[in-house]
Design an enzyme around this catalytic site. Sequence first.
Site, PDB file in Angstrom:
ATOM      1  N   LYS A 154       1.011  -1.603   0.090  1.00 39.33           N
ATOM      2  CA  LYS A 154      -0.725   0.177  -0.258  1.00 39.33           C
ATOM      3  C   LYS A 154       0.828   1.337   0.461  1.00 39.33           C
ATOM      4  O   LYS A 154       1.136   2.470  -0.970  1.00 39.33           O
ATOM      5  CB  LYS A 154      -0.320   0.165   1.476  1.00 39.33           C
ATOM      6  CG  LYS A 154      -1.469  -1.071   1.344  1.00 39.33           C
ATOM      7  CD  LYS A 154      -2.840  -0.703   2.619  1.00 39.33           C
ATOM      8  CE  LYS A 154      -2.651  -0.769   3.636  1.00 39.33           C
ATOM      9  NZ  LYS A 154      -1.774  -2.514   4.583  1.00 39.33           N
ATOM     10  N   ARG A 211      -9.608   0.877   8.314  1.00 40.38           N
ATOM     11  CA  ARG A 211      -9.148  -1.069   8.874  1.00 40.38           C
ATOM     12  C   ARG A 211     -10.909  -1.262   9.604  1.00 40.38           C
ATOM     13  O   ARG A 211     -10.257  -2.472   9.940  1.00 40.38           O
ATOM     14  CB  ARG A 211      -8.059  -0.808   9.400  1.00 40.38           C
ATOM     15  CG  ARG A 211      -6.645  -0.996   8.575  1.00 40.38           C
ATOM     16  CD  ARG A 211      -5.576  -0.478   9.970  1.00 40.38           C
ATOM     17  NE  ARG A 211      -4.631  -0.812   9.208  1.00 40.38           N
ATOM     18  CZ  ARG A 211      -3.473  -0.567   8.250  1.00 40.38           C
ATOM     19  NH1 ARG A 211      -3.656   0.852   8.511  1.00 40.38           N
ATOM     20  NH2 ARG A 211      -2.596  -1.333   7.991  1.00 40.38           N
ATOM     21  N   ARG A 264      11.851  -6.378   5.259  1.00 46.58           N
ATOM     22  CA  ARG A 264      12.069  -4.453   5.901  1.00 46.58           C
ATOM     23  C   ARG A 264      12.734  -3.647   6.704  1.00 46.58           C
ATOM     24  O   ARG A 264      13.167  -2.794   7.103  1.00 46.58           O
ATOM     25  CB  ARG A 264      10.455  -3.447   5.363  1.00 46.58           C
ATOM     26  CG  ARG A 264      10.737  -2.154   5.596  1.00 46.58           C
ATOM     27  CD  ARG A 264       9.512  -1.759   5.647  1.00 46.58           C
ATOM     28  NE  ARG A 264       8.037  -1.925   6.382  1.00 46.58           N
ATOM     29  CZ  ARG A 264       6.561  -1.775   6.191  1.00 46.58           C
ATOM     30  NH1 ARG A 264       6.670  -1.072   5.361  1.00 46.58           N
ATOM     31  NH2 ARG A 264       6.080  -2.160   6.595  1.00 46.58           N
ATOM     32  N   ARG A 281      11.170   0.583  12.037  1.00 44.27           N
ATOM     33  CA  ARG A 281       9.830  -0.019  12.055  1.00 44.27           C
ATOM     34  C   ARG A 281       9.976  -0.933  13.552  1.00 44.27           C
ATOM     35  O   ARG A 281       9.817  -2.297  13.187  1.00 44.27           O
ATOM     36  CB  ARG A 281       8.774  -0.284  11.392  1.00 44.27           C
ATOM     37  CG  ARG A 281       8.571   1.185  10.780  1.00 44.27           C
ATOM     38  CD  ARG A 281       7.625   1.072   9.407  1.00 44.27           C
ATOM     39  NE  ARG A 281       6.338   0.359  10.044  1.00 44.27           N
ATOM     40  CZ  ARG A 281       5.410  -0.257   9.155  1.00 44.27           C
ATOM     41  NH1 ARG A 281       5.459   0.360   7.796  1.00 44.27           N
ATOM     42  NH2 ARG A 281       4.369  -0.739   9.329  1.00 44.27           N
ATOM     43  N   ARG A 320      -0.407  -9.083  12.893  1.00 43.03           N
ATOM     44  CA  ARG A 320      -0.821  -8.213  12.741  1.00 43.03           C
ATOM     45  C   ARG A 320      -1.847  -8.609  11.412  1.00 43.03           C
ATOM     46  O   ARG A 320      -2.742  -7.803  10.855  1.00 43.03           O
ATOM     47  CB  ARG A 320      -0.076  -7.326  11.967  1.00 43.03           C
ATOM     48  CG  ARG A 320       0.500  -6.241  12.599  1.00 43.03           C
ATOM     49  CD  ARG A 320       2.557  -5.692  12.219  1.00 43.03           C
ATOM     50  NE  ARG A 320       2.349  -4.581  11.096  1.00 43.03           N
ATOM     51  CZ  ARG A 320       3.315  -4.172  10.318  1.00 43.03           C
ATOM     52  NH1 ARG A 320       4.464  -5.211  10.852  1.00 43.03           N
ATOM     53  NH2 ARG A 320       2.703  -3.735   9.611  1.00 43.03           N
TER      54      ARG A 320
HETATM   55  P1  B4P Z   1       4.138  -1.851   2.216  1.00 42.00           P
HETATM   56  O1  B4P Z   1       2.610  -2.627   1.800  1.00 42.00           O
HETATM   57  O2  B4P Z   1       3.896  -0.815   1.564  1.00 42.00           O
HETATM   58  O3  B4P Z   1       4.372  -1.176   3.528  1.00 42.00           O
HETATM   59  P2  B4P Z   1       2.892  -0.781   4.547  1.00 42.00           P
HETATM   60  O4  B4P Z   1       1.719   0.116   3.554  1.00 42.00           O
HETATM   61  O5  B4P Z   1       3.580   0.266   5.651  1.00 42.00           O
HETATM   62  O6  B4P Z   1       1.580  -1.449   5.265  1.00 42.00           O
HETATM   63  P3  B4P Z   1       1.290  -2.032   6.661  1.00 42.00           P
HETATM   64  O7  B4P Z   1      -0.164  -2.228   7.086  1.00 42.00           O
HETATM   65  O8  B4P Z   1       2.792  -2.399   7.667  1.00 42.00           O
HETATM   66  O9  B4P Z   1       2.004  -0.514   7.643  1.00 42.00           O
HETATM   67  P4  B4P Z   1       0.897   0.704   8.157  1.00 42.00           P
HETATM   68  O10 B4P Z   1       1.547   2.144   8.248  1.00 42.00           O
HETATM   69  O11 B4P Z   1      -0.510   1.220   7.109  1.00 42.00           O
HETATM   70  O12 B4P Z   1       5.372  -2.763   1.909  1.00 42.00           O
HETATM   71  C1  B4P Z   1       5.634  -3.767   2.623  1.00 42.00           C
HETATM   72  C2  B4P Z   1       7.244  -4.357   2.030  1.00 42.00           C
HETATM   73  O13 B4P Z   1       7.476  -5.133   1.123  1.00 42.00           O
HETATM   74  C3  B4P Z   1       7.949  -3.007   1.901  1.00 42.00           C
HETATM   75  O14 B4P Z   1       9.509  -3.381   2.287  1.00 42.00           O
HETATM   76  C4  B4P Z   1       7.899  -2.860   0.269  1.00 42.00           C
HETATM   77  O15 B4P Z   1       9.552  -2.639   0.101  1.00 42.00           O
HETATM   78  C5  B4P Z   1       7.720  -4.511   0.286  1.00 42.00           C
HETATM   79  N1  B4P Z   1       6.889  -4.534  -0.843  1.00 42.00           N
HETATM   80  C6  B4P Z   1       6.518  -3.651  -1.760  1.00 42.00           C
HETATM   81  N2  B4P Z   1       5.154  -4.512  -2.301  1.00 42.00           N
HETATM   82  C7  B4P Z   1       6.577  -5.339  -3.030  1.00 42.00           C
HETATM   83  C8  B4P Z   1       6.403  -6.256  -4.342  1.00 42.00           C
HETATM   84  N3  B4P Z   1       5.518  -6.094  -5.126  1.00 42.00           N
HETATM   85  N4  B4P Z   1       7.276  -7.027  -4.473  1.00 42.00           N
HETATM   86  C9  B4P Z   1       8.074  -7.313  -2.840  1.00 42.00           C
HETATM   87  N5  B4P Z   1       8.121  -6.203  -2.165  1.00 42.00           N
HETATM   88  C10 B4P Z   1       7.090  -5.675  -2.110  1.00 42.00           C
HETATM   89  O16 B4P Z   1       0.287   0.723   9.482  1.00 42.00           O
HETATM   90  C11 B4P Z   1       1.276   0.127  10.630  1.00 42.00           C
HETATM   91  C12 B4P Z   1       0.106   0.027  11.880  1.00 42.00           C
HETATM   92  O17 B4P Z   1      -0.442   1.338  12.222  1.00 42.00           O
HETATM   93  C13 B4P Z   1      -0.964  -0.711  12.347  1.00 42.00           C
HETATM   94  O18 B4P Z   1      -0.206  -2.261  12.465  1.00 42.00           O
HETATM   95  C14 B4P Z   1      -2.012  -0.329  13.156  1.00 42.00           C
HETATM   96  O19 B4P Z   1      -1.609  -0.739  14.531  1.00 42.00           O
HETATM   97  C15 B4P Z   1      -1.542   1.472  13.313  1.00 42.00           C
HETATM   98  N6  B4P Z   1      -2.754   1.365  11.930  1.00 42.00           N
HETATM   99  C16 B4P Z   1      -2.775   2.383  11.103  1.00 42.00           C
HETATM  100  N7  B4P Z   1      -4.056   2.538  10.383  1.00 42.00           N
HETATM  101  C17 B4P Z   1      -4.680   2.753  11.356  1.00 42.00           C
HETATM  102  C18 B4P Z   1      -5.951   2.597  11.835  1.00 42.00           C
HETATM  103  N8  B4P Z   1      -6.295   3.344  10.496  1.00 42.00           N
HETATM  104  N9  B4P Z   1      -6.604   1.996  12.632  1.00 42.00           N
HETATM  105  C19 B4P Z   1      -5.963   1.761  13.031  1.00 42.00           C
HETATM  106  N10 B4P Z   1      -4.672   0.839  13.266  1.00 42.00           N
HETATM  107  C20 B4P Z   1      -3.914   1.970  12.561  1.00 42.00           C
END
Ligand code: B4P
Length: 199
Positions: A14, A89, A128, A134, A146
């Site tokens: 994402k 979410r 990552r 993180r 998660r």
């Molecule tokens: P991404 O998938 O881009 O990771 P993300 O957006 O950071 O997702 P995440 O759910 O972990 O984080 P968020 O900040 O929303 O990439 C992951 C990895 O994969 C990277 O290293 C990338 O390089 C790699 N990658 C991407 N595409 C690839 C491909 N095609 N092939 C190979 N590798 C690839 O949430 C973090 C925390 O915040 C949650 O757990 C929660 O506690 C809180 N939170 C956030 N929003 C919330 C909400 N709305 N409500 C409640 N809690 C919330």
Amino acid sequence: MVNIILFGPPGSGKGTQSDKIVEKYGLVHLSTGNLLRQEIAAKTPLGLEAKNFMDKGQLVPDEVVIGMIDSCLEKHAASKGFLFDGFPRTGAQAQALDKLLSLKKTGISRVLALEVSEEELVKRLLKRGETSDRSDDTNESIIRNRYNVYKKETEPVASYYAEADKLERIKGEGSVDDIFEALSASLEGEIDDATNDRN
Ligand code: B4P
């Protein structure tokens, strides 16, 4: 306004794809994960509260994230549209978002859901975790928690949008560029449609 939700499990790409989408389409990027991490870095009371949940792989309480989104929508009221990344979410967040957008006489145009297997997600996040600061990416059992929270609390939100005929599922495995092409193909139709609707 064109408002897009990028939906998917933790690690589905994402954040990675959002950066490319906002650059191409000029939308405002609203990532609740990034906003929460900024609060943590600034050591605000909200950040300190959120960190307790995030470090365990749990969701931050709805009222906290909904309040953050509300103030961001206000701050960027004149924008062309928003890309919501990692929000909503929960069902309560989805309903709150609909209400906030309808007050602004707009709504969600399309929900793009990235689909990735659990094993691939765990692999990506552990990788990552080797280089990022993180703390939620370094421990496999927290990553699996998660994912379990996602299955239980977030995945059902997809059917809310499917019922409104707004959901499109996109394969999230493969190269970043190929996935971006698939997302763009879906979005270009949507953004054109939204523009035509206004004409
Ligand atoms: P991404 O998938 O881009 O990771 P993300 O957006 O950071 O997702 P995440 O759910 O972990 O984080 P968020 O900040 O929303 O990439 C992951 C990895 O994969 C990277 O290293 C990338 O390089 C790699 N990658 C991407 N595409 C690839 C491909 N095609 N092939 C190979 N590798 C690839 O949430 C973090 C925390 O915040 C949650 O757990 C929660 O506690 C809180 N939170 C956030 N929003 C919330 C909400 N709305 N409500 C409640 N809690 C919330």
